[in-house]
Design a protein around this motif. Structure first.
Motif, PDB file in Angstrom:
ATOM      1  N   HIS A   1      57.425  33.631   0.605  1.00 53.98           N
ATOM      2  CA  HIS A   1      56.799  33.016   1.893  1.00 53.98           C
ATOM      3  C   HIS A   1      57.050  33.593   3.040  1.00 53.98           C
ATOM      4  N   TRP A   2      58.276  34.148   3.351  1.00 46.63           N
ATOM      5  CA  TRP A   2      58.638  34.875   4.573  1.00 46.63           C
ATOM      6  C   TRP A   2      58.067  35.874   5.150  1.00 46.63           C
ATOM      7  N   TYR A   3      57.168  36.486   4.328  1.00 46.71           N
ATOM      8  CA  TYR A   3      56.516  37.725   4.896  1.00 46.71           C
ATOM      9  C   TYR A   3      55.222  37.995   3.982  1.00 46.71           C
ATOM     10  N   THR A   4      54.370  38.682   4.808  1.00 38.81           N
ATOM     11  CA  THR A   4      52.941  39.046   4.097  1.00 38.81           C
ATOM     12  C   THR A   4      52.999  40.874   3.968  1.00 38.81           C
ATOM     13  N   VAL A   5      51.988  41.125   3.236  1.00 39.52           N
ATOM     14  CA  VAL A   5      52.103  42.722   3.303  1.00 39.52           C
ATOM     15  C   VAL A   5      51.778  43.306   4.750  1.00 39.52           C
ATOM     16  N   GLY A   6      51.006  42.714   5.436  1.00 41.64           N
ATOM     17  CA  GLY A   6      50.802  43.375   6.824  1.00 41.64           C
ATOM     18  C   GLY A   6      52.108  43.313   7.418  1.00 41.64           C
ATOM     19  N   ALA A   7      53.096  42.169   7.586  1.00 38.04           N
ATOM     20  CA  ALA A   7      54.199  41.950   8.208  1.00 38.04           C
ATOM     21  C   ALA A   7      55.269  43.182   7.720  1.00 38.04           C
ATOM     22  N   TYR A   8      55.456  43.367   6.493  1.00 39.84           N
ATOM     23  CA  TYR A   8      56.240  44.481   5.839  1.00 39.84           C
ATOM     24  C   TYR A   8      55.713  45.837   6.255  1.00 39.84           C
TER      25      TYR A   8
END
Length: 418
Positions: free
Chosen positions: A256-263
């Motif tokens: 839950h702590w990241y999305t693909v975009g944030a990565y």
């Protein structure tokens, strides 16, 4: 008395085994590499996949056949989750939940000496692992390691620095490891992985540090600055688990702590800041509910970001993990085809990166002799070959070259200038 020691699993397990080795030797026990010559064995176990546990059971049975008098103690993650199946294996006399060395020694019938638990030296090699924390507070639905290891527990900065100083006397590279090292310091006043990296670089000279697996979105600006400003001290290399390029699958995985975009954004910023950058990732293929579109999105992320290698794993159901309730995974042939596509893509990306690095200069830690040459590892985590006279246990600057087989070789700068 002789004890055979064997380790399955990750760098954290390897570190734990070395602490047990040191404790055994302090107690006057001879640690042998031959199970047939041993009175007892300590086997450090792994529960990350079904295959790892199957290998463990096969191994225990084999060493018991080879030495019918061998008394075996199992420790580590699979031991922590055992419901009796491991204890029933031939020759097993003890199953120790976790890795506390005094408990392992007592299970062997050896009285601990009460000496320092801090590790002073790895038994062999020019690299050492240093565990900076244990446990994890997250709840990935595919993972049983969190259940086995417990909650996040960070070691104090001064304790980590003191152990690094001892290891640096014998090793040219120290790999900072744990179960979730990006969470380091969350349980300490004002601590963080960036703060620890700064302290290690400032207080432990000469040695090269390297991060083991760390979440991309947990790489702070402070930590990235150490890597950017002192790449010879903190290797410009990140192993950042992706697991999936689909936000839908990441949610099912409990990440839950990241999305693909944030990565993507974090990796792109790091790549812009670091002129030399080794990047790896773990990817799980065939997770329950993964569709062709989810896989396509993962392939797209791998193509877009500057990965230099990947670790691709087929999903492995674990008895203590919630993913068992998420339905049936894709058929094995589908998962195998998806794995092959990603591995082939990763191999092509690595070859392209090596070609780009040819002609450049690298900071190399020499590892071992292999096939008439000496193998070394660069700061950005490339394996290279050097001529034997380069010597073991050395760290050097060298120019990278591709040989006629497109294999990376390294020529020490002193030779290249001659």
């Amino acid at each position: 008395r002789r004890v055979y020691l064997h380790t399955f699993g990750c760098k954290a397990n390897q570190y734990d085994s070395e602490v047990v080795r040191q404790s055994l030797q302090r107690a006057g026990v001879d640690v042998t590499t031959d199970p047939r010559a041993a009175d007892a064995a300590v086997i450090n176990t792994c529960t990350v996949t079904h295959a790892s546990e199957a290998k463990l059971r096969t191994f225990v049975r084999r060493v018991s056949r080879e030495n019918e008098h061998l008394r075996t103690v199992l420790m580590g993650c699979a031991a922590a989750l055992d419901r009796g199946a491991l204890r029933a294996l031939p020759g097993v006399v003890g199953v120790v939940s976790g890795s506390e060395p005094d408990r392992v020694l007592r299970a062997l019938g050896v009285e601990p000496t009460g000496g320092a638990a801090a590790l002073e030296r790895f038994a062999s090699g020019t690299r050492a692992w240093l565990k900076i924390q244990d446990g994890c507070d997250e709840h990935c639905t595919f993972c049983a390691t969190r259940v086995a290891r417990g909650r996040n527990r960070s070691r104090p900065v001064d304790a980590v620095v003191a152990e690094a100083e001892a290891l640096a006397a014998h090793h040219d590279e120290i790999v900072l490891t744990g179960v979730h090292i990006g969470s380091y310091g969350a349980d300490l006043d004002g601590g963080s992985l960036g703060h620890l990296a700064e302290a290690l670089v400032a207080r432990v000279p000469d040695v090269r540090f390297r991060l083991s697996s760390v979440e991309a979105t947990e790489v702070s600006e402070r930590l990235a600055a150490v890597m950017r400003d002192a790449p010879d001290r903190l290797a410009p290399h990140l192993h950042a688990p992706l697991q999936s390029g689909s936000d839908r699958v990441l949610r099912r995985m409990g990440r839950h702590w990241y999305t693909v975009g944030a990565y993507r954004r974090r990796i792109e910023r790091l790549a812009e800041a670091l002129p030399v950058f080794g990047l790896g990732a773990d990817i799980i293929v065939g997770f329950p509910g993964e569709t062709d579109e989810d896989h396509r999105q993962t392939v797209e992320v791998v193509r877009d970001l500057p990965f230099t290698y990947l670790h691709v794993f087929p999903y492995s159901p674990r008895p203590d993990a919630p993913a068992l309730k998420l339905g049936t995974p894709p058929p094995s042939p589908v998962a195998a085809a998806r794995s092959k596509e990603l591995r082939d893509l990763a191999a092509a990306r690595r070859e392209a990166y090596e070609r780009r690095r040819a002609g450049g200069v690298a900071d190399i830690v020499v590892l071992q002799e292999r096939g008439g040459f000496v193998e070394g590892v660069t700061g950005d985590y490339l394996s290279v070959l050097l001529a034997p006279q380069s010597g073991l246990g050395r760290r050097l600057r060298a120019r990278l070259e591709l040989d006629e087989t497109a294999r990376l070789r390294a020529r020490p700068l002193a030779e290249a200038a001659a």
